[in-house]
Design a protein around this motif. Sequence first.
Motif, mmCIF file in Angstrom:
data_model
loop_
_atom_site.group_PDB
_atom_site.id
_atom_site.type_symbol
_atom_site.label_atom_id
_atom_site.label_comp_id
_atom_site.label_asym_id
_atom_site.label_seq_id
_atom_site.Cartn_x
_atom_site.Cartn_y
_atom_site.Cartn_z
ATOM 1 N N GLN A 1 37.762 17.914 -10.058
ATOM 2 C CA GLN A 1 37.395 16.793 -10.929
ATOM 3 C C GLN A 1 38.430 16.604 -12.027
ATOM 4 O O GLN A 1 38.798 15.487 -12.375
ATOM 5 C CB GLN A 1 36.002 17.036 -11.532
ATOM 6 C CG GLN A 1 34.892 16.795 -10.522
ATOM 7 C CD GLN A 1 33.516 17.180 -11.034
ATOM 8 O OE1 GLN A 1 33.384 17.981 -11.955
ATOM 9 N NE2 GLN A 1 32.493 16.619 -10.420
ATOM 10 N N ARG A 2 38.898 17.724 -12.587
ATOM 11 C CA ARG A 2 39.933 17.626 -13.624
ATOM 12 C C ARG A 2 41.197 16.962 -13.103
ATOM 13 O O ARG A 2 41.908 16.286 -13.852
ATOM 14 C CB ARG A 2 40.310 19.025 -14.115
ATOM 15 C CG ARG A 2 39.330 19.643 -15.096
ATOM 16 C CD ARG A 2 39.925 20.908 -15.726
ATOM 17 N NE ARG A 2 39.022 21.439 -16.729
ATOM 18 C CZ ARG A 2 38.371 22.596 -16.638
ATOM 19 N NH1 ARG A 2 38.533 23.366 -15.589
ATOM 20 N NH2 ARG A 2 37.564 22.997 -17.591
ATOM 21 N N ARG A 3 41.502 17.209 -11.816
ATOM 22 C CA ARG A 3 42.817 16.812 -11.300
ATOM 23 C C ARG A 3 42.769 15.635 -10.338
ATOM 24 O O ARG A 3 43.774 15.306 -9.698
ATOM 25 C CB ARG A 3 43.471 18.022 -10.642
ATOM 26 C CG ARG A 3 43.818 19.119 -11.657
ATOM 27 C CD ARG A 3 43.978 20.472 -10.972
ATOM 28 N NE ARG A 3 44.331 21.541 -11.895
ATOM 29 C CZ ARG A 3 43.447 22.308 -12.519
ATOM 30 N NH1 ARG A 3 42.148 22.100 -12.365
ATOM 31 N NH2 ARG A 3 43.847 23.277 -13.312
ATOM 32 N N GLY A 4 41.592 15.015 -10.221
ATOM 33 C CA GLY A 4 41.510 13.801 -9.418
ATOM 34 C C GLY A 4 41.552 14.001 -7.921
ATOM 35 O O GLY A 4 42.100 13.174 -7.196
ATOM 36 N N ILE A 5 40.996 15.096 -7.434
ATOM 37 C CA ILE A 5 40.826 15.274 -5.990
ATOM 38 C C ILE A 5 39.374 14.906 -5.673
ATOM 39 O O ILE A 5 38.446 15.512 -6.222
ATOM 40 C CB ILE A 5 41.132 16.720 -5.551
ATOM 41 C CG1 ILE A 5 42.535 17.135 -6.020
ATOM 42 C CG2 ILE A 5 40.987 16.865 -4.035
ATOM 43 C CD1 ILE A 5 43.669 16.320 -5.446
ATOM 44 N N VAL A 6 39.190 13.919 -4.804
ATOM 45 C CA VAL A 6 37.884 13.274 -4.649
ATOM 46 C C VAL A 6 37.516 13.153 -3.171
ATOM 47 O O VAL A 6 38.350 12.756 -2.351
ATOM 48 C CB VAL A 6 37.945 11.849 -5.273
ATOM 49 C CG1 VAL A 6 36.602 11.138 -5.149
ATOM 50 C CG2 VAL A 6 38.379 11.906 -6.739
ATOM 51 N N ASP A 7 36.273 13.525 -2.834
ATOM 52 C CA ASP A 7 35.765 13.206 -1.495
ATOM 53 C C ASP A 7 34.718 12.095 -1.633
ATOM 54 O O ASP A 7 34.513 11.571 -2.735
ATOM 55 C CB ASP A 7 35.192 14.468 -0.810
ATOM 56 C CG ASP A 7 33.984 15.045 -1.541
ATOM 57 O OD1 ASP A 7 33.508 14.417 -2.508
ATOM 58 O OD2 ASP A 7 33.515 16.122 -1.149
ATOM 59 N N GLU A 8 34.082 11.733 -0.524
ATOM 60 C CA GLU A 8 33.145 10.603 -0.593
ATOM 61 C C GLU A 8 32.006 10.851 -1.565
ATOM 62 O O GLU A 8 31.616 9.971 -2.328
ATOM 63 C CB GLU A 8 32.586 10.295 0.802
ATOM 64 C CG GLU A 8 33.489 9.375 1.595
ATOM 65 C CD GLU A 8 32.932 9.077 2.977
ATOM 66 O OE1 GLU A 8 31.690 9.055 3.129
ATOM 67 O OE2 GLU A 8 33.749 8.875 3.896
ATOM 68 N N GLY A 9 31.476 12.063 -1.523
ATOM 69 C CA GLY A 9 30.354 12.399 -2.402
ATOM 70 C C GLY A 9 30.739 12.298 -3.873
ATOM 71 O O GLY A 9 30.020 11.721 -4.692
#
Lengths: 135, 130, 102
Positions: free
Chosen positions: B83-91
Amino acid sequence: MSDTKKFLFVNRKAPYGTIYAWESLEVILISAAFEQDVSLVFADDGVFQIAKGQDTTELGIKNFSPTYNALGDYDINKIYVEKESLEARGLTVDDLLKLTYEDEDDDWAEKDSIHVVSSAELAEIMDQQDVVLSF
Amino acid sequence: MKFGIQINEGPYTHEASTTALNFVSAAVEAGHEVFRVFFYHDGVNNGTRYTTPPQDDRNIVEAWSELAEKHNIDLVVCVAAAQRRGIVDEGEQERNGKDGNNIAPGFRISGLGQLIEAGIQCDRLVVFGD
Amino acid sequence: MPMLHTVNKSPFERGVLESCIRLATKGSAVILIEDGVYGATKASTASAMVEEAMKDLDFYVLSSDLKARGVDESRLIDGITVVDYSGFVKLTVDNDKVQSWL
């Protein structure tokens, strides 16, 4: 084999200059939920993580040092600080946060969580672990 | 033997992820099981499919995805670090109202407990970082 | 219980190798990887420390990192064993646990 392992978290980096100290503290707190036998080591610049008097108001990064005070409530009370690392940095145990826990086997007496140990003692403690996590 | 791996650094600034890839490849080659690779700190940056290195450089993210698929390795990206580094999945995209996601194939986002669990379940936990 | 230590920093820039040597118990194994391989060479300011430590510790160095950096094996301190990745994996199996000196 028993489900309880001896986990050691080795902290050797100073706070704020990099995020390692803060994010390792997050792992340490999570580990408490797994009822493992957890110990922490602070050596080299890691001793600066638990130095007293941290104030990050001007810096603007969260001061996470008060969180170390909560470790005792999570039954994380084996905190080993290397004497040689303290001395090399001109510090004594009085420069560190006073971290304590309440000993349930001793009528909830308040006891120190921090143990200042020599390199040789620390080497033996590290040797007795099952899992060593470093950051 | 059952291995757990922790990676603390991103794919390119430090050698850590490359070392870990080579180590994991050698471990499965020798017949060991690599149960989980846990990406922490900047290591979460190994999990974005938007990585596009120049043609003469290796694609570390794809290499992880391929290795994981071939040998059934659980690639876990720490949620708090992600979350801090902007790695995102669909959820995470839905939960945090983002306009897209970038998680690479074979990676999943989960909690720090997955690292502790790997330490409990595996015969060896090996950390790669800076 | 034997422990494998990994060291990935050059001894000329940071004190990691020194810390590892200070805190490793007799009979432990140390593998030098990544920039740590520079600590395996002889005739450097770090050589004496490593040679002294070799009385109590077994030293290994990762071949791919040596080759990448153009460090010829003839420059290594006598008694340091060169291993490839399968040798690295074997060391993690032969020792009960691994401590990474990051």
